[in-house]
Scaffold this motif. Structure first.
Motif, PDB file in Angstrom:
ATOM      1  N   UNK A 222      96.975  -0.992  15.932  1.00  0.00           N
ATOM      2  CA  UNK A 222      97.107  -1.734  14.665  1.00  0.00           C
ATOM      3  C   UNK A 222      95.855  -2.873  14.887  1.00  0.00           C
ATOM      4  N   UNK A 223      95.342  -3.351  13.636  1.00  0.00           N
ATOM      5  CA  UNK A 223      94.647  -4.568  13.546  1.00  0.00           C
ATOM      6  C   UNK A 223      95.095  -5.682  12.904  1.00  0.00           C
ATOM      7  N   UNK A 224      95.367  -7.033  13.368  1.00  0.00           N
ATOM      8  CA  UNK A 224      96.028  -7.928  12.740  1.00  0.00           C
ATOM      9  C   UNK A 224      97.423  -7.990  12.432  1.00  0.00           C
ATOM     10  N   UNK A 225      98.029  -7.112  13.009  1.00  0.00           N
ATOM     11  CA  UNK A 225      99.531  -7.020  13.177  1.00  0.00           C
ATOM     12  C   UNK A 225     100.018  -7.042  14.580  1.00  0.00           C
ATOM     13  N   UNK A 226     101.041  -7.865  14.939  1.00  0.00           N
ATOM     14  CA  UNK A 226     101.774  -7.822  16.094  1.00  0.00           C
ATOM     15  C   UNK A 226     103.036  -7.257  15.992  1.00  0.00           C
ATOM     16  N   UNK A 227     103.388  -6.723  17.189  1.00  0.00           N
ATOM     17  CA  UNK A 227     104.966  -5.978  17.384  1.00  0.00           C
ATOM     18  C   UNK A 227     105.563  -6.389  18.665  1.00  0.00           C
ATOM     19  N   UNK A 228     106.702  -6.237  18.600  1.00  0.00           N
ATOM     20  CA  UNK A 228     107.478  -6.298  19.839  1.00  0.00           C
ATOM     21  C   UNK A 228     108.677  -5.168  20.095  1.00  0.00           C
ATOM     22  N   UNK A 229     109.234  -4.855  20.922  1.00  0.00           N
ATOM     23  CA  UNK A 229     110.128  -3.837  21.231  1.00  0.00           C
ATOM     24  C   UNK A 229     111.460  -4.561  21.439  1.00  0.00           C
ATOM     25  N   UNK A 230     112.344  -4.051  20.435  1.00  0.00           N
ATOM     26  CA  UNK A 230     113.840  -4.384  20.536  1.00  0.00           C
ATOM     27  C   UNK A 230     114.871  -3.468  21.112  1.00  0.00           C
TER      28      UNK A 230
END
Length: 331
Positions: free
Chosen positions: A55-63
């Motif tokens: 992805x470019x420009x979006x961040x994610x995390x793991x729940x």
């Protein structure tokens, strides 16, 4: 000429298994090897995790519930960084083992609708529930793929052409309103074909603009292959066992129109009693005969019906061998 191909995933849980998977793909699929995926290593190596890594420009995390968007801070969380690092390590291995390779090469990524159906918004529930969020996710994936394509080209300089396979196993569920909400007591609204086509086209167009071939894969039943073609796919990766009568005609028309068709005909797990290449060849020939097609008509490929992550290591290699043997026999 009929060629052998693979869908992407392979069994294994560590770096040594990944290197062995790369060697197997290069050895058994010399006409169209691909970047292997080993989802057995965890969420960061899953189909979703691999796509989020580009992805470019979006961040994610793991729940505990899975992957979740966290915004555009430019400071990705530890799990997002791990996904990117793992993809980089895998590509380092591919780069090392493809030295001297020349020919067509393939990489895979989860598509925008499958991501929308599996990734959560910052405050919960799927991205699928929000028009703006699913558009942003598709655009982020499209931009990230541009850089990813350039990176793969740099690492595999002998690739005379590059195929990017967009995996969309959730597309039929998205179109039929079958994706459950976070509570599990309801379903997300149906996404209508024009919007489904538009977001898929956003990603496929970015691939084509980078000079790569955009293919779409799904081994789920009910895929609207006509919509997929209309969105810009130049290749269809299908599982023969789940095609409906109408699908057979649509796929045959695509093949005759010059669209590459990778026909999944080899089981993804070892069948009882074994399997010979002759039996698989006969199955493909019956399909071609039913539709009045010649094996040399269009761009036909053969391979496993879906990914091989659930197979034993020995059957995964055998499935690739069978694919190559069937392709040779058909040619």
């Amino acid at each position: 000429m009929t060629r052998a191909s693979g869908v992407g995933s392979m069994p294994g849980e560590d770096a040594a298994a990944y290197a062995e998977a790369v060697r197997a793909v290069l050895g058994e699929l010399p006409d169209l090897p691909h970047v292997p995926e080993l989802p057995g290593r965890g969420a960061t190596a899953s189909m979703t995790g691999r796509a989020l890594a580009v992805l470019e420009g979006l961040d994610v995390d793991l729940q505990p519930s899975g992957w979740r968007l966290v915004g555009t801070s430019g400071a990705p969380g530890v799990d997002h960084r791990r996904a990117r690092s793992l993809l980089g390590q895998d590509l380092d291995c591919v780069e090392e083992l493809t030295q001297g390779y020349a020919g067509t090469f393939k990489t895979q990524v989860a598509g925008p609708w499958t991501l929308a159906a599996t990734v959560e918004k910052p405050r919960g529930d799927r991205v699928l529930s929000d028009h703006g969020a699913r558009r942003d996710l598709a655009e982020s994936l499209a931009e990230g793929l541009r850089a990813h394509i350039r990176d793969v080209r740099r690492r595999v300089p002998g690739a005379t052409s590059l195929v990017v396979q967009v995996d969309e196993p959730a597309l039929p569920a998205v179109l039929s309103g079958a994706v459950p909400t976070a509570s599990g007591f309801s379903r997300h609204r149906v996404v209508h074909p024009p919007e489904a086509s538009a977001l898929l086209e956003t990603v496929l167009s970015a691939i084509a603009e980078e000079g790569a071939e955009p293919w779409v894969h799904s081994c789920a039943p009910g895929v609207p292959w006509g919509l997929v073609r209309g969105a810009g796919a130049t290749g269809l990766v299908v599982d023969l066992s789940v095609l409906s009568a109408a699908d057979h005609d649509t796929v045959a028309e695509a093949l005759e129109a010059g669209v590459a068709v990778a026909l999944g005909v080899v089981p993804t797990t070892e069948p009882a009693g074994g399997l010979t290449d002759t039996a698989v060849v006969q199955r493909v020939e019956r399909w071609l005969d039913m539709l009045g097609l010649d094996p040399e008509a269009g761009t036909l490929l053969v391979g496993p019906g879906c990914g091989l992550a659930g197979a034993s290591t020995s059957w995964a290699r055998r499935a690739l061998q069978l694919s190559r043997q069937v392709a040779t026999a058909l040619t």
